[in-house]
Design an enzyme around this catalytic site. Sequence first.
Site, mmCIF file in Angstrom:
data_model
loop_
_atom_site.group_PDB
_atom_site.id
_atom_site.type_symbol
_atom_site.label_atom_id
_atom_site.label_comp_id
_atom_site.label_asym_id
_atom_site.label_seq_id
_atom_site.Cartn_x
_atom_site.Cartn_y
_atom_site.Cartn_z
ATOM 1 N N THR A 1 58.485 -111.330 -13.258
ATOM 2 C CA THR A 1 59.225 -110.084 -13.454
ATOM 3 C C THR A 1 60.059 -110.088 -14.727
ATOM 4 O OG1 THR A 1 61.123 -110.808 -12.108
ATOM 5 C CG2 THR A 1 59.321 -109.698 -10.967
ATOM 6 N N LEU B 1 62.739 -105.561 -14.913
ATOM 7 C CA LEU B 1 62.476 -104.535 -13.905
ATOM 8 C C LEU B 1 61.675 -105.185 -12.778
ATOM 9 C CD1 LEU B 1 63.069 -101.571 -13.384
ATOM 10 C CD2 LEU B 1 60.847 -101.030 -14.406
ATOM 11 N N HIS B 2 62.382 -105.905 -11.926
ATOM 12 C CA HIS B 2 61.734 -106.801 -10.969
ATOM 13 C C HIS B 2 60.796 -106.080 -9.999
ATOM 14 C CE1 HIS B 2 64.456 -110.004 -12.256
ATOM 15 N NE2 HIS B 2 65.472 -109.198 -12.046
ATOM 16 N N ASP B 3 61.345 -105.158 -9.214
ATOM 17 C CA ASP B 3 60.623 -104.672 -8.040
ATOM 18 C C ASP B 3 59.407 -103.825 -8.380
ATOM 19 O OD1 ASP B 3 62.443 -105.992 -6.464
ATOM 20 O OD2 ASP B 3 63.632 -104.214 -6.006
ATOM 21 N N CYS C 1 57.259 -104.388 -10.448
ATOM 22 C CA CYS C 1 56.104 -105.265 -10.685
ATOM 23 C C CYS C 1 55.273 -105.426 -9.416
ATOM 24 C CB CYS C 1 56.562 -106.629 -11.185
ATOM 25 S SG CYS C 1 57.317 -106.609 -12.830
#
Length: 315
Positions: free
Chosen positions: A198, A243-245, A247
């Site tokens: 991420t 922008l972790h989530d 991904c």
Amino acid sequence: MSGAPPAGRRAVIIDCDPGTDDALALWLAMASPEIDLRLVTVVGGNAGLARTVANARAVVGLGGVPVPVVPGAERPLRGCFAGERAVHGDDGLAGVVLPEGPPAVAALAADAIRAVLRDAAPGSVTLVGIGPVTNLALALATEPALAGRVREIVLMGGAWGEGNWTPSAEFNAASDPEALDILLSLGPPVTLVTLELTMQALVTPARIEAVRRLGHGACLRAACDIMAAVPPSRRLGGEGHALHDACAIAWLVAPALFHAQRAAVEVDCGPSPARGRTHVDRWGRSGVEPRVTLPETLDAEGFFALLGARLARLP
């Protein structure tokens, strides 16, 4: 919201804790024709449960997709709740105000997840966890036979190396390691989208402006405002933030953006400073069967092109 998904679409339940990056992930899912979004369940995580539920309602309402939002666990299976204010702010959305969304369903998340799975064909529903996975673990641990209805479990969590919540552990994994351990041991295929992946989805001012130029819808504007409000990460050299989530959603709709391999993953559930650490064995040194799919690299330009194009479809 029951029965088989339309041809070519994947039935999905998203369990989340909005959260700035959760908001972007939800909008990406709602804008993606590959996804038949059946249910949004909510856990306490980036903020307390009352706030994460209100944020999920607002995000879903702005997206214009009629999907039930159901509140769930306000704390982990063991221990106490701990939010993440430094990144997401007291309100969970870094101060960006959204219109109030439709009311939440008067139910419990674990019950709602089980209801969808009971009505589904074997191997047909994808579970996506982008917060602490307490709700998903409660749903499946209390009715393990329903694991046979699951096509894939996709989780944003864990790290190969250094964490972002403790030196050893990533926030979602550290928030409820017992719940993560349950999901890893159930049997359905698991994809784990870790920090190493991420952090390649680097939000920069230039990328925000490129997305902003793609349209004038309320969701696109709000998404850009949220990305702009998140402070840059020291870990990423101050250039931007990850922008972790989103991904995890991109993995479902555009797997060609990723390169992945199989790995063995175990979770430290002990009381030590390493609690919540995901021990990731990519090279077969542990003797544990490599059952987890581990995305390792991301085409970041392709990811942001996808995100912008999909956000531009929303109201």
